[in-house]
Scaffold this active site. Structure first.
Site, PDB file in Angstrom:
ATOM      1  N   ALA A   1      96.755  35.385  55.877  1.00 52.22           N
ATOM      2  CA  ALA A   1      95.301  35.564  55.956  1.00 52.22           C
ATOM      3  C   ALA A   1      95.049  36.724  56.915  1.00 52.22           C
ATOM      4  CB  ALA A   1      94.621  34.296  56.427  1.00 52.22           C
TER       5      ALA A   1
ATOM      6  N   CYS B   1      90.648  39.469  47.079  1.00 49.96           N
ATOM      7  CA  CYS B   1      91.229  38.984  48.337  1.00 49.96           C
ATOM      8  C   CYS B   1      90.687  37.599  48.661  1.00 49.96           C
ATOM      9  CB  CYS B   1      90.926  39.928  49.494  1.00 49.96           C
ATOM     10  SG  CYS B   1      91.652  39.316  51.032  1.00 49.96           S
TER      11      CYS B   1
ATOM     12  N   ASN C   1      90.371  46.263  44.804  1.00 51.84           N
ATOM     13  CA  ASN C   1      90.762  44.890  45.149  1.00 51.84           C
ATOM     14  C   ASN C   1      89.531  43.991  45.065  1.00 51.84           C
ATOM     15  OD1 ASN C   1      91.674  42.521  46.230  1.00 51.84           O
ATOM     16  ND2 ASN C   1      92.258  43.365  48.221  1.00 51.84           N
TER      17      ASN C   1
ATOM     18  N   GLY D   1      93.208  39.331  56.315  1.00 51.23           N
ATOM     19  CA  GLY D   1      91.760  39.590  56.318  1.00 51.23           C
ATOM     20  C   GLY D   1      91.396  41.054  56.266  1.00 51.23           C
TER      21      GLY D   1
HETATM   22  C1  FMN Z   1     100.640  40.155  54.214  1.00 52.14           C
HETATM   23  C2  FMN Z   1      99.983  40.482  52.912  1.00 52.14           C
HETATM   24  C3  FMN Z   1      98.899  41.356  52.896  1.00 52.14           C
HETATM   25  C4  FMN Z   1      98.282  41.670  51.677  1.00 52.14           C
HETATM   26  N1  FMN Z   1      97.235  42.550  51.680  1.00 52.14           N
HETATM   27  C5  FMN Z   1      96.688  42.925  50.499  1.00 52.14           C
HETATM   28  C6  FMN Z   1      95.676  43.922  50.462  1.00 52.14           C
HETATM   29  O1  FMN Z   1      95.274  44.505  51.472  1.00 52.14           O
HETATM   30  N2  FMN Z   1      95.145  44.239  49.254  1.00 52.14           N
HETATM   31  C7  FMN Z   1      95.570  43.661  48.076  1.00 52.14           C
HETATM   32  O2  FMN Z   1      95.062  43.997  47.000  1.00 52.14           O
HETATM   33  N3  FMN Z   1      96.560  42.733  48.092  1.00 52.14           N
HETATM   34  C8  FMN Z   1      97.119  42.366  49.272  1.00 52.14           C
HETATM   35  N4  FMN Z   1      98.124  41.448  49.273  1.00 52.14           N
HETATM   36  C9  FMN Z   1      98.569  40.840  47.998  1.00 52.14           C
HETATM   37  C10 FMN Z   1      99.798  41.569  47.439  1.00 52.14           C
HETATM   38  O3  FMN Z   1      99.522  42.924  47.172  1.00 52.14           O
HETATM   39  C11 FMN Z   1     100.297  40.878  46.160  1.00 52.14           C
HETATM   40  O4  FMN Z   1      99.282  40.917  45.176  1.00 52.14           O
HETATM   41  C12 FMN Z   1     100.678  39.426  46.385  1.00 52.14           C
HETATM   42  O5  FMN Z   1     101.284  39.259  47.634  1.00 52.14           O
HETATM   43  C13 FMN Z   1     101.614  38.913  45.292  1.00 52.14           C
HETATM   44  O6  FMN Z   1     102.805  39.659  45.243  1.00 52.14           O
HETATM   45  P1  FMN Z   1     104.163  39.206  46.003  1.00 52.14           P
HETATM   46  O7  FMN Z   1     104.396  37.773  45.667  1.00 52.14           O
HETATM   47  O8  FMN Z   1     105.226  40.134  45.504  1.00 52.14           O
HETATM   48  O9  FMN Z   1     103.895  39.396  47.461  1.00 52.14           O
HETATM   49  C14 FMN Z   1      98.760  41.109  50.481  1.00 52.14           C
HETATM   50  C15 FMN Z   1      99.848  40.245  50.504  1.00 52.14           C
HETATM   51  C16 FMN Z   1     100.464  39.926  51.689  1.00 52.14           C
HETATM   52  C17 FMN Z   1     101.656  39.003  51.683  1.00 52.14           C
END
Ligand code: FMN
Length: 324
Positions: free
Chosen positions: A75, A136, A133, A77
Site C-alpha cells: 500500500a 490503484c 493507471n 499509495g
Molecule cells: C510495491 C508496488 C508498487 C506498485 N506501484 C504501482 C504503480 O505506481 N502504478 C501501477 O500501475 N501499478 C503499480 N503496482 C502494480 C504492478 O505494476 C503490477 O500490476 C502488479 O504488482 C502485478 O504484477 P506482479 O505480480 O508481477 O507484481 C505496484 C506493485 C507493487 C508490488
C-alpha cells in the site's frame, strides 16, 4: 517437432515495436535508471515507470509492504514528486541508458489525469506509450479503511472512458491499466478501447488484507493493500483470456505473478502481446533478464520463430501440433 530457424524476439503493441516481450511493471522498477545495473534497460522491451500525478504526493503511512504466503501486499499509495520533476530529473537518466520508456499517470479526478497527460505531451517524442493507471487500490478518501474501494476508477466504464478521452492531449499511444477487483473488467476494457486506448494492461493488484496476530491490527499503515506476485497469476491469466475472448482486436499487456519464462508464455497464450514483470524483481533484481532468457529457451525448444505464433494460442485450439 518443428525446429527453430530464425528467431525474432520483438513484439508489437498496436503500432509500437518492442525489442523484447518483457517490460518492467510500474511501481516495481523505480522512477528512473535505478535497476539498470541489474537489468540493462536497453536490453528489455521497456520500463513502465512508477505512476505519476501532476502534483507531488506523499503516499501512505508505513509499513507499506508485507510478504504473505501467496505473494506480497503493498500500500505504497503512489508516492512521487510529480510529472514535472520526473521530466527534469529522471527522464534524462532513462534516456542516457537507452531505455524504451512508458510513462504511467494517475490522479484523483479527470482534471488531474488531464494535467498529467498535458505535462507529458511536452516529451511525447521520448515515450513509447502512456499507461493510464485507473486501478490503484491504495488511494482514496478513507485511506485508513481496510476495505476502501474509492479511487478505483476502473470499476466504472463511463468514468474510465472519460479519463481516457481527457488524456488524448498526450499525443502518445494510450494504454489503460485495469483492475481485477470487479466483474466488469471486460466492459471497462471495451469502453476504454472505444474511447481511444491502443491497449489495456491487465492486471493491477488484487485487494487484500493481512492482520498482525500480535497486535490484532491490520499489518499495513493503510489498512488494506494490493496483493501481487505468484498468488494473482491465475487471476491475471483468466482476466486476459476473458478480455481477449470478447475483444479480439484490442492489444493486451499482461502482468501479474510472472516469475518464470513459462508464466510469460502462458499469458501470451491467453491473449497478451507482451508482459510486465513486477514483484519478481523484489526477490531478485535480475529476474526480468532471467525470465527473458527462459522465454528464448522455451521458444527454441518449441520451434517458435516469432511470438505471434504463440499469442492467443489458447483461443485457437492450442499451439500448432508441429510445435508441441
Ligand atoms: C510495491 C508496488 C508498487 C506498485 N506501484 C504501482 C504503480 O505506481 N502504478 C501501477 O500501475 N501499478 C503499480 N503496482 C502494480 C504492478 O505494476 C503490477 O500490476 C502488479 O504488482 C502485478 O504484477 P506482479 O505480480 O508481477 O507484481 C505496484 C506493485 C507493487 C508490488
Amino acid at each position: 517437432m518443428k525446429r527453430q530457424t530464425q528467431f525474432d524476439h520483438s513484439v508489437r503493441v498496436d503500432d509500437v515495436m518492442f525489442k523484447s516481450p518483457i517490460l518492467l511493471a510500474s511501481g516495481t522498477a523505480g522512477h528512473a535508471d535505478e535497476l539498470d545495473p541489474y537489468v540493462p534497460l536497453r536490453e528489455i522491451g521497456a520500463i513502465v515507470v512508477k505512476s505519476m500525478s501532476s502534483f507531488e504526493w506523499a503516499g501512505n503511512k508505513a509499513p507499506r509492504l508485507r510478504p504473505t504466503n501467496a505473494g506480497m501486499l503493498n500500500a505504497v499509495g503512489l508516492q512521487g514528486m510529480g510529472v514535472a520533476h520526473w521530466i527534469e530529473h529522471d527522464l534524462p537518466r532513462l534516456k542516457k541508458v537507452g531505455a524504451t520508456i512508458v510513462a504511467s499517470i494517475w490522479g484523483f479526478s479527470i482534471d488531474d489525469y488531464q494535467s498529467a497527460a498535458t505535462l507529458l505531451s511536452e516529451v511525447s517524442a521520448d515515450l513509447a506509450a502512456v499507461e493510464i493507471n485507473l486501478s490503484c487500490p491504495n488511494i482514496g478518501s478513507s485511506s485508513n479503511s481496510a476495505n476502501s474501494r474509492h479511487g478505483i476508477f476502473a470499476h466504472d466504464e463511463n468514468l474510465s472512458a472519460e479519463i481516457v478521452r481527457a488524456c488524448a492531449v498526450s499525443k502518445t499511444p494510450l494504454w489503460a491499466k485495469l483492475s481485477p477487483n470487479t466483474d466488469r473488467v471486460v466492459d471497462v476494457a471495451s469502453a476504454v478501447e472505444e474511447a481511444g486506448c491502443k491497449a489495456v494492461t491487465l492486471i493491477n493488484t488484487a485487494l487484500g488484507l493481512a492482520i498482525d496476530v500480535e497486535s490484532g491490527l491490520p499489518g499495513l499503515g493503510n489498512g488494506g493493500g494490493g496483493l501481487s506476485g505468484n498468488g494473482i497469476h491465475p487471476i491475471a491469466v483468466r482476466t486476459i483470456f476473458d478480455v481477449r475472448t470478447r475483444l479480439p482486436r484490442l492489444p493486451i499487456i499482461g502482468v501479474g505473478g510472472i516469475s518464470r519464462g513459462e508464466d510469460a508464455v502462458e499469458m501470451m497464450m491467453a491473449g497478451a502481446s507482451c508482459v510486465q514483470v513486477g514483484t519478481a524483481t523484489f526477490a531478485d533484481p535480475r529476474a526480468a533478464l532471467r525470465i527473458d532468457r527462459e522465454m528464448r529457451q522455451w521458444a527454441s525448444r518449441h520451434g517458435v520463430n516469432n511470438w505471434s505464433e504463440v499469442v492467443n494460442a489458447a483461443h485457437k485450439g492450442g499451439l500448432a501440433t508441429k510445435q508441441r
